[in-house]
Design an enzyme around this catalytic site. Structure first.
Site, PDB file in Angstrom:
ATOM      1  N   LYS A  14       0.839  -1.209   0.000  1.00  0.00           N
ATOM      2  CA  LYS A  14       0.000   0.000   0.000  1.00  0.00           C
ATOM      3  C   LYS A  14       0.874   1.260   0.000  1.00  0.00           C
ATOM      4  O   LYS A  14       0.643   2.173  -0.795  1.00  0.00           O
ATOM      5  CB  LYS A  14      -0.935   0.015   1.222  1.00  0.00           C
ATOM      6  CG  LYS A  14      -1.878  -1.197   1.287  1.00  0.00           C
ATOM      7  CD  LYS A  14      -2.807  -1.135   2.482  1.00  0.00           C
ATOM      8  CE  LYS A  14      -2.130  -1.275   3.825  1.00  0.00           C
ATOM      9  NZ  LYS A  14      -1.656  -2.637   4.165  1.00  0.00           N
ATOM     10  N   ARG A  89      -9.542   0.524   8.596  1.00  0.00           N
ATOM     11  CA  ARG A  89      -9.130  -0.847   8.915  1.00  0.00           C
ATOM     12  C   ARG A  89     -10.174  -1.582   9.747  1.00  0.00           C
ATOM     13  O   ARG A  89      -9.955  -2.746  10.108  1.00  0.00           O
ATOM     14  CB  ARG A  89      -7.822  -0.813   9.709  1.00  0.00           C
ATOM     15  CG  ARG A  89      -6.561  -1.045   8.864  1.00  0.00           C
ATOM     16  CD  ARG A  89      -5.352  -0.902   9.770  1.00  0.00           C
ATOM     17  NE  ARG A  89      -4.183  -1.608   9.327  1.00  0.00           N
ATOM     18  CZ  ARG A  89      -3.202  -1.061   8.606  1.00  0.00           C
ATOM     19  NH1 ARG A  89      -3.274   0.162   8.194  1.00  0.00           N
ATOM     20  NH2 ARG A  89      -2.127  -1.780   8.299  1.00  0.00           N
ATOM     21  N   ARG A 128      11.709  -6.494   5.037  1.00  0.00           N
ATOM     22  CA  ARG A 128      11.680  -5.070   5.413  1.00  0.00           C
ATOM     23  C   ARG A 128      12.184  -4.883   6.841  1.00  0.00           C
ATOM     24  O   ARG A 128      12.859  -3.907   7.143  1.00  0.00           O
ATOM     25  CB  ARG A 128      10.250  -4.530   5.285  1.00  0.00           C
ATOM     26  CG  ARG A 128      10.162  -3.043   5.612  1.00  0.00           C
ATOM     27  CD  ARG A 128       8.804  -2.456   5.300  1.00  0.00           C
ATOM     28  NE  ARG A 128       7.762  -2.960   6.183  1.00  0.00           N
ATOM     29  CZ  ARG A 128       6.483  -2.660   6.067  1.00  0.00           C
ATOM     30  NH1 ARG A 128       6.067  -1.864   5.099  1.00  0.00           N
ATOM     31  NH2 ARG A 128       5.594  -3.147   6.901  1.00  0.00           N
ATOM     32  N   ARG A 134      11.453  -1.239  12.184  1.00  0.00           N
ATOM     33  CA  ARG A 134      10.091  -1.327  12.717  1.00  0.00           C
ATOM     34  C   ARG A 134       9.941  -2.566  13.580  1.00  0.00           C
ATOM     35  O   ARG A 134      10.112  -3.685  13.101  1.00  0.00           O
ATOM     36  CB  ARG A 134       9.079  -1.369  11.560  1.00  0.00           C
ATOM     37  CG  ARG A 134       8.807  -0.010  10.972  1.00  0.00           C
ATOM     38  CD  ARG A 134       7.872  -0.080   9.792  1.00  0.00           C
ATOM     39  NE  ARG A 134       6.607  -0.762  10.069  1.00  0.00           N
ATOM     40  CZ  ARG A 134       5.572  -0.757   9.230  1.00  0.00           C
ATOM     41  NH1 ARG A 134       5.659  -0.107   8.084  1.00  0.00           N
ATOM     42  NH2 ARG A 134       4.469  -1.397   9.536  1.00  0.00           N
ATOM     43  N   ARG A 146      -0.652  -9.704  13.207  1.00  0.00           N
ATOM     44  CA  ARG A 146      -1.190  -8.679  12.307  1.00  0.00           C
ATOM     45  C   ARG A 146      -2.114  -9.313  11.269  1.00  0.00           C
ATOM     46  O   ARG A 146      -3.127  -8.744  10.897  1.00  0.00           O
ATOM     47  CB  ARG A 146      -0.041  -7.925  11.628  1.00  0.00           C
ATOM     48  CG  ARG A 146       0.652  -6.988  12.600  1.00  0.00           C
ATOM     49  CD  ARG A 146       2.010  -6.545  12.128  1.00  0.00           C
ATOM     50  NE  ARG A 146       1.962  -5.685  10.957  1.00  0.00           N
ATOM     51  CZ  ARG A 146       3.033  -5.346  10.256  1.00  0.00           C
ATOM     52  NH1 ARG A 146       4.229  -5.799  10.607  1.00  0.00           N
ATOM     53  NH2 ARG A 146       2.926  -4.554   9.217  1.00  0.00           N
TER      54      ARG A 146
END
Ligand code: B4P
Length: 193
Positions: A14, A89, A128, A134, A146
């Site tokens: 996204k 969401r 990532r 993160r 998640r």
């Protein structure tokens, strides 16, 4: 206004595709994830609160997220339109967004959803996590949580927009440019209707 929701599970791309879409369509980008991360970095009250959810792979509460989006829309309502990236969401967020846009005499134009296999998503997020710093990308348990939260709370939002005949699914695997082309095709064919 052209108001597009870019939808998809964690790591679907996204953020990657939003950066290209805002340039092509001259839209304002709202990534709720980016706003939370900015606040976390600057150690604001919102950041401290958001962090306690994000680090566990949970969603930040609707009320907090909706208030933040409301402020953002008010500040940018004279622009050509928005890309909502990572918002809504939950169904409650979807209902709130519809109300906020109606107050400004506009509406969601369409939802475009990136469809990606879960194995590929896990691979992308772990990759990532090696460089992003993160916390929510570094631990496989958090990543799995998640996805669970996505299935339970976020996936129903697609049905909410499908019922309004605003949903378009787009195959989200392949190169960034290939996916971008599919997205622009979906958006352009919708706005010509
Ligand atoms: P977000 O910031 O929205 O992030 P995301 O879902 O992890 O990723 P995105 O889909 O944007 O993936 P990206 O392009 O980066 O959310 C983070 C957290 O914030 C949430 O879990 C939640 O806790 C909180 N939050 C955010 N919004 C909220 C809301 N509305 N309500 C409550 N809580 C909220 O791509 C991922 C990786 O894949 C990148 O490394 C990228 O380089 C790579 N990639 C992209 N496209 C690729 C391709 N085609 N091929 C291979 N790799 C690709």
């Amino acid at each position: 206004m052209l108001n597009i929701i870019l939808f998809g599970p964690p790591g679907a791309g996204k953020g990657t595709q939003s950066a290209k879409l805002i340039e092509k369509y001259n839209l304002i980008h709202l990534s709720t994830g980016d706003v939370f991360r900015y606040n976390i970095k600057n150690e604001t009250d919102l950041g401290v609160l958001a962090r306690s959810y994000i680090d566990k792979g949970e969603l930040v509460p609707d009320e907090v997220t909706n208030d933040m989006v409301k402020d953002f829309i008010i500040r940018n309502v004279n622009e050509q339109g928005f890309i909502f990236d990572g918002y809504p969401r939950t169904i409650a967020q979807g209902e709130a967004l519809d109300r906020m846009l109606t107050e400004h005499n506009t509406t969601v134009t369409m939802m475009v959803a990136l469809e990606v296999d879960e194995d590929e998503l896990v691979k992308r997020l772990i990759e990532r996590g090696k460089t992003s710093g993160r916390a929510d990308d570094q631990n496989e348990d958090t990543i799995r949580n998640r996805f669970k939260v996505y299935q339970e709370e976020t996936a129903p939002v697609a049905v909410f927009y499908s019922d309004q005949e605003k949903y378009r699914g787009v195959h989200g695997m392949g190169s960034v440019d290939e996916i971008f082309e599919r997205l622009t095709h979906a958006i352009d064919s919708r706005s010509e209707e």
